[in-house]
Design a protein around this motif. Structure first.
Motif, PDB file in Angstrom:
ATOM      1  N   UNK A 177       0.835  -1.197   0.000  1.00 36.65           N
ATOM      2  CA  UNK A 177       0.000   0.000   0.000  1.00 36.65           C
ATOM      3  C   UNK A 177       0.876   1.257   0.000  1.00 36.65           C
ATOM      4  N   UNK A 178       0.301   2.399  -0.340  1.00 37.44           N
ATOM      5  CA  UNK A 178       1.062   3.651  -0.252  1.00 37.44           C
ATOM      6  C   UNK A 178       1.613   3.905   1.151  1.00 37.44           C
ATOM      7  N   UNK A 179       0.870   3.486   2.174  1.00 39.02           N
ATOM      8  CA  UNK A 179       1.359   3.664   3.544  1.00 39.02           C
ATOM      9  C   UNK A 179       2.642   2.867   3.778  1.00 39.02           C
ATOM     10  N   UNK A 180       2.750   1.686   3.163  1.00 39.32           N
ATOM     11  CA  UNK A 180       3.982   0.898   3.296  1.00 39.32           C
ATOM     12  C   UNK A 180       5.176   1.656   2.705  1.00 39.32           C
ATOM     13  N   UNK A 181       4.947   2.347   1.602  1.00 37.73           N
ATOM     14  CA  UNK A 181       6.022   3.134   0.988  1.00 37.73           C
ATOM     15  C   UNK A 181       6.405   4.304   1.884  1.00 37.73           C
ATOM     16  N   UNK A 182       5.400   4.972   2.440  1.00 32.36           N
ATOM     17  CA  UNK A 182       5.670   6.079   3.357  1.00 32.36           C
ATOM     18  C   UNK A 182       6.455   5.603   4.577  1.00 32.36           C
ATOM     19  N   UNK A 183       6.065   4.460   5.136  1.00 28.11           N
ATOM     20  CA  UNK A 183       6.771   3.914   6.296  1.00 28.11           C
ATOM     21  C   UNK A 183       8.209   3.553   5.933  1.00 28.11           C
ATOM     22  N   UNK A 184       8.412   3.014   4.741  1.00 36.21           N
ATOM     23  CA  UNK A 184       9.764   2.669   4.305  1.00 36.21           C
ATOM     24  C   UNK A 184      10.622   3.927   4.191  1.00 36.21           C
TER      25      UNK A 184
END
Length: 374
Positions: free
Chosen positions: A362-369
């Motif tokens: 998800x986009x949130x996974x990219x933000x967290x990364x």
């Protein structure tokens, strides 16, 4: 030496066909801006000066050879030097160079004067696309080649603008001084639009300036003119000049799209939605190297179909897409694509071509990364 008349006879139809279809032009085009017309006028001025010099010099030579030939009994003059002649052949060329330098200097000053611009656009070269950012307007996008692969592979007839068509042209208003801040993110490129008389190298770590003011609405095409690697010829430039009103409407629309794109980051995505978006973005950003089938072009561009990256741990997959792989052709897409597009591409790669991992990013996974990397 052996001659082969059959070879020459076989070449004649090809030569005839080439002459029938080629565009034989012998001069520059005036262009679509005041600067481009100044360059054209300078070119014509220097051309006619050279024509006059050539006519005088070769005329004097041929006249001397004809009127003073040996058959007429002419005897060569015997003199060692002439101060008058030496002064003349020094002063006359100097005056000619000064006359040529005056309009050339005026034109060069205009070309390099990018001050008092009304719109600033950052142009960044990537292998093999252009990124445009309208400074102070919160609008930016990539411009990619859209010529079908079937045409490139000679499997279909080539279109009118073969290798000169893109998905997102650079849109600018007419009658406005637009300054370009040109750089590159990977290797040296060169942004060139002949009709605008703009050609500047895009060099990593440097920012070069250029500018234009287009008089008439229209589409103006160019290319990258630096040998920037494989697929160098697939990096066109398309400038769409619009009226002030049309440009204002387009800019407002792009701002709305950018705002909506930012909202998508917090949206609850389904696997089907990410797969559909991922396929579209993959075909635009990744298929040139890894192929639409995911089979790649080994060894330079490895296959994603069944690969350890696409079927392995999710974090490693995110890392290589976002950060790239140093020492290889794998670019870092973290600066090129939004969090939504990155998540969609990775999800697509993990579930396409029979990989069927079954998970989604998800986009949130990219933000967290990205936060973890800071």
């Amino acid at each position: 030496m052996t001659r082969h008349p059959r070879v020459w006879m076989g070449l004649l139809p090809c030569l005839a066909s080439a002459s029938a279809h080629a565009s034989w032009t012998v001069n520059m085009a005036p262009g679509a801006t005041e600067v481009s017309r100044s360059v054209f006028d300078l070119h014509m001025t220097i051309f006619w000066i050279c024509v006059v010099i050539g006519v005088l010099v070769f005329g004097a030579m041929f006249w001397s050879m004809f009127m003073h030939r040996r058959s007429k009994g002419r005897q060569p003059a015997h003199f060692h030097e002439s101060t008058t002649v030496e002064i003349l052949w020094t002063v006359v060329p100097l005056l000619i160079l000064v006359l040529m330098a005056i309009p050339a200097t005026r034109t060069l000053i205009d070309i390099y004067d990018s001050s008092e611009s009304e719109l600033d656009i950052q142009v960044t070269g990537y292998q093999w696309k252009w990124h445009y950012k309208y400074l102070g307007q919160d609008v930016e996008f990539f411009s990619n080649l859209t010529t079908p692969r079937a045409q490139i592979n000679n499997q279909a007839a080539k279109g009118e603008h073969y290798l000169l068509e893109v998905d997102e042209p650079l849109v600018v208003p007419v009658g406005t001084k637009v300054r370009f801040l040109i750089t590159a993110a990977d290797v040296i490129h060169s942004w060139w639009v002949p009709a605008l008389a703009v050609k500047k190298d895009a060099i990593p770590g440097f920012v070069n300036e250029s500018w234009t003011r287009i008089d008439e609405p229209g589409i103006y095409r160019g290319q990258c003119t630096e040998l920037c690697g494989k697929d160098h010829g697939f990096m066109p430039v398309v400038v769409d000049a619009r009226s002030q009103e049309d440009f204002a409407a387009w800019l407002a629309e792009r701002k709305a799209i950018a705002a909506a794109e930012r909202e998508l980051t917090s949206k609850e995505w389904t696997l089907e939605e990410l797969m559909a978006r991922g396929e579209k973005v993959y075909n635009t950003a990744c298929a040139a190297c890894h192929q639409a089938s995911g089979e790649g072009l080994p060894p330079m561009f490895p296959a994603l179909k069944g690969s350890a990256i696409a079927t392995g741990p999710t974090r490693e997959h995110i890392h290589i897409v976002v950060e790239g792989k140093p020492g290889t052709a794998m670019a870092a897409f973290g600066r090129q694509l939004s969090e939504v597009d990155l998540a969609a591409i990775i999800t697509y790669e993990r579930n396409a071509w029979g990989n069927n991992v079954g998970d989604m990013v998800t986009p949130k996974d990219i933000l967290d990364f990205n936060k973890a990397q800071e």
